[in-house]
Design an enzyme around this catalytic site. Sequence first.
Site, PDB file in Angstrom:
ATOM      1  N   CYS A 114       0.818  -1.232   0.000  1.00 28.18           N
ATOM      2  CA  CYS A 114       0.000   0.000   0.000  1.00 28.18           C
ATOM      3  C   CYS A 114       0.843   1.268   0.000  1.00 28.18           C
ATOM      4  CB  CYS A 114      -0.944   0.006   1.186  1.00 28.18           C
ATOM      5  SG  CYS A 114      -2.062  -1.398   1.172  1.00 28.18           S
ATOM      6  N   HIS A 249      -3.531   7.245   2.085  1.00 31.45           N
ATOM      7  CA  HIS A 249      -3.901   5.905   1.634  1.00 31.45           C
ATOM      8  C   HIS A 249      -5.316   5.619   2.140  1.00 31.45           C
ATOM      9  CE1 HIS A 249      -4.039   1.739   0.793  1.00 31.45           C
ATOM     10  NE2 HIS A 249      -3.878   1.343   2.038  1.00 31.45           N
ATOM     11  N   ASN A 279     -10.040  -0.152  -0.615  1.00 35.96           N
ATOM     12  CA  ASN A 279      -8.577  -0.134  -0.493  1.00 35.96           C
ATOM     13  C   ASN A 279      -7.971  -0.684  -1.786  1.00 35.96           C
ATOM     14  OD1 ASN A 279      -5.897  -0.537   0.107  1.00 35.96           O
ATOM     15  ND2 ASN A 279      -6.257  -1.390   2.142  1.00 35.96           N
TER      16      ASN A 279
HETATM   17  O1  UT7 Z   1      -3.989  -1.200   3.462  1.00 39.08           O
HETATM   18  C1  UT7 Z   1      -3.178  -1.854   4.371  1.00 39.08           C
HETATM   19  C2  UT7 Z   1      -3.528  -1.500   5.709  1.00 39.08           C
HETATM   20  N1  UT7 Z   1      -4.762  -2.118   6.096  1.00 39.08           N
HETATM   21  C3  UT7 Z   1      -5.509  -1.514   6.964  1.00 39.08           C
HETATM   22  O2  UT7 Z   1      -5.189  -0.421   7.329  1.00 39.08           O
HETATM   23  C4  UT7 Z   1      -6.707  -2.224   7.527  1.00 39.08           C
HETATM   24  C5  UT7 Z   1      -6.755  -1.971   8.997  1.00 39.08           C
HETATM   25  N2  UT7 Z   1      -7.857  -2.596   9.695  1.00 39.08           N
HETATM   26  C6  UT7 Z   1      -9.158  -2.255   9.527  1.00 39.08           C
HETATM   27  O3  UT7 Z   1      -9.470  -1.468   8.662  1.00 39.08           O
HETATM   28  C7  UT7 Z   1     -10.179  -2.848  10.453  1.00 39.08           C
HETATM   29  O4  UT7 Z   1      -9.533  -3.530  11.504  1.00 39.08           O
HETATM   30  C8  UT7 Z   1     -11.181  -3.805   9.761  1.00 39.08           C
HETATM   31  C9  UT7 Z   1     -12.142  -3.011   8.895  1.00 39.08           C
HETATM   32  C10 UT7 Z   1     -10.420  -4.807   8.920  1.00 39.08           C
HETATM   33  C11 UT7 Z   1     -12.011  -4.578  10.786  1.00 39.08           C
HETATM   34  O5  UT7 Z   1     -12.647  -3.714  11.698  1.00 39.08           O
HETATM   35  P1  UT7 Z   1     -12.572  -4.017  13.280  1.00 39.08           P
HETATM   36  O6  UT7 Z   1     -13.425  -3.018  13.931  1.00 39.08           O
HETATM   37  O7  UT7 Z   1     -11.120  -4.057  13.650  1.00 39.08           O
HETATM   38  O8  UT7 Z   1     -13.276  -5.416  13.383  1.00 39.08           O
HETATM   39  P2  UT7 Z   1     -12.678  -6.817  13.873  1.00 39.08           P
HETATM   40  O9  UT7 Z   1     -11.712  -7.377  12.900  1.00 39.08           O
HETATM   41  O10 UT7 Z   1     -12.222  -6.674  15.287  1.00 39.08           O
HETATM   42  O11 UT7 Z   1     -13.996  -7.729  13.866  1.00 39.08           O
HETATM   43  C12 UT7 Z   1     -15.138  -7.428  14.684  1.00 39.08           C
HETATM   44  C13 UT7 Z   1     -16.208  -8.466  14.437  1.00 39.08           C
HETATM   45  C14 UT7 Z   1     -15.708  -9.902  14.558  1.00 39.08           C
HETATM   46  O12 UT7 Z   1     -16.737 -10.655  15.177  1.00 39.08           O
HETATM   47  P3  UT7 Z   1     -16.660 -10.991  16.747  1.00 39.08           P
HETATM   48  O13 UT7 Z   1     -15.385 -11.771  16.943  1.00 39.08           O
HETATM   49  O14 UT7 Z   1     -16.637  -9.654  17.437  1.00 39.08           O
HETATM   50  O15 UT7 Z   1     -17.914 -11.762  16.981  1.00 39.08           O
HETATM   51  C15 UT7 Z   1     -15.567 -10.369  13.127  1.00 39.08           C
HETATM   52  O16 UT7 Z   1     -15.742 -11.764  12.965  1.00 39.08           O
HETATM   53  O17 UT7 Z   1     -16.726  -8.346  13.103  1.00 39.08           O
HETATM   54  C16 UT7 Z   1     -16.703  -9.620  12.450  1.00 39.08           C
HETATM   55  N3  UT7 Z   1     -16.477  -9.424  11.028  1.00 39.08           N
HETATM   56  C17 UT7 Z   1     -17.472  -9.191  10.151  1.00 39.08           C
HETATM   57  N4  UT7 Z   1     -18.797  -9.100  10.286  1.00 39.08           N
HETATM   58  C18 UT7 Z   1     -19.528  -8.831   9.186  1.00 39.08           C
HETATM   59  C19 UT7 Z   1     -15.289  -9.397  10.366  1.00 39.08           C
HETATM   60  N5  UT7 Z   1     -15.495  -9.133   9.058  1.00 39.08           N
HETATM   61  C20 UT7 Z   1     -16.835  -9.006   8.905  1.00 39.08           C
HETATM   62  C21 UT7 Z   1     -17.658  -8.742   7.800  1.00 39.08           C
HETATM   63  N6  UT7 Z   1     -18.991  -8.647   7.988  1.00 39.08           N
HETATM   64  N7  UT7 Z   1     -17.162  -8.511   6.565  1.00 39.08           N
END
Ligand code: UT7
Length: 322
Positions: A114, A249, A279
């Site tokens: 990225c 980004h 992204n």
């Molecule tokens: O470009 C390179 C750099 N990349 C980034 O900068 C990405 C950085 N990270 C992020 O943008 C965020 O961490 C995400 C958007 C990927 C995820 O958001 P989050 O608030 O950190 O969510 P999480 O991964 O902690 O997941 C929360 C919950 C989980 O369920 P439980 O364990 O709380 O029951 C996941 O299983 O959301 C669930 N989950 C989803 N639910 C519905 C994960 N993906 C999805 C989905 N739809 N697509």
Amino acid sequence: MTRRSVMIGTGSALPQRVVTNLELAQTVDTSDEWIVERSGIRQRYVAGEGETTSTLAISAARRALEAAGLEGKDIGLIVLATTTPDQTFPATATIVQDALGANGGIAFDVAAVCSGFLYGVGVADSMLRTGMATRALVIGAETMTRLLDWDDRATCVLFGDGAGAVVLEAREVEEDGPGVLATHLHADGAHNELLYVDGGPSTTQSVGHLRMKGREVFRHAVVNLADVLSSILTECGLSPADLDWVVPHQANQRILDATAKKLGLPPEKVVVTVDRHANTSAASVPLALDTAVRDGRIKQGDLIVLEAMGGGFTWGACLLRV
Ligand code: UT7
């Protein structure tokens, strides 16, 4: 007078097909609400048959050349940032070079995921200032959706495809004139397990799929981006208030908000395209840059900063006057 790399044209290109969150939710266990709330993404562009990293890069480069009033033969250096080359080799930059008729100059790819476009600008700027070339095309182009595991809802909803390009020209300018003022680049390979692709020619002999521990990447991104932005401003004797635009980004709206807040930057100075493009890895900064140039927000004389963080980890920032 000082020799600087001046941005004289921008361009971008997107695949034809738009995939909305609602459309994705028909095949992936997710919802529009979750994706919008956690990432700010509402849709992404997905490359179809015949659309590749090089075709997107060539379209973006042609638009940037047209904006600069130049032709391919005027370009002596092409740096193409990508994680998703058409083939393992040759470098996709050489495919682009041939299509543009820029043959005979320098052309190579840069892999910094990225942050690739920032690395590309840093390398091209150094080469232009040392006289290895006079005009460069720096391109960020990706078909990230071809690396996705569509059964992994934590990653497959976040990425899209596209390309953006800028033409840089070495010019002698006044101290307060246009051009790249500083580029800060960093890498820290200690965190590779947080964001990587589980394949490659020398390990699995396959392409592999993107894997990410999103929450941890998020935490590192906010810290590293705020650090690099504040160090580049300090080096140039500037404060966030001096900036006209920040072109970040586009990974997550919440990362954009948190980074701006940490620096005390008003959100209205941040260019946002993550809602439409998702992204797009190395393409995201030049895509956002071209969007804001073409809609008239970024104007001649503006002081802007580009920033990115991604797999590696790699991160960086580039300060330039338009
Ligand atoms: O470009 C390179 C750099 N990349 C980034 O900068 C990405 C950085 N990270 C992020 O943008 C965020 O961490 C995400 C958007 C990927 C995820 O958001 P989050 O608030 O950190 O969510 P999480 O991964 O902690 O997941 C929360 C919950 C989980 O369920 P439980 O364990 O709380 O029951 C996941 O299983 O959301 C669930 N989950 C989803 N639910 C519905 C994960 N993906 C999805 C989905 N739809 N697509």
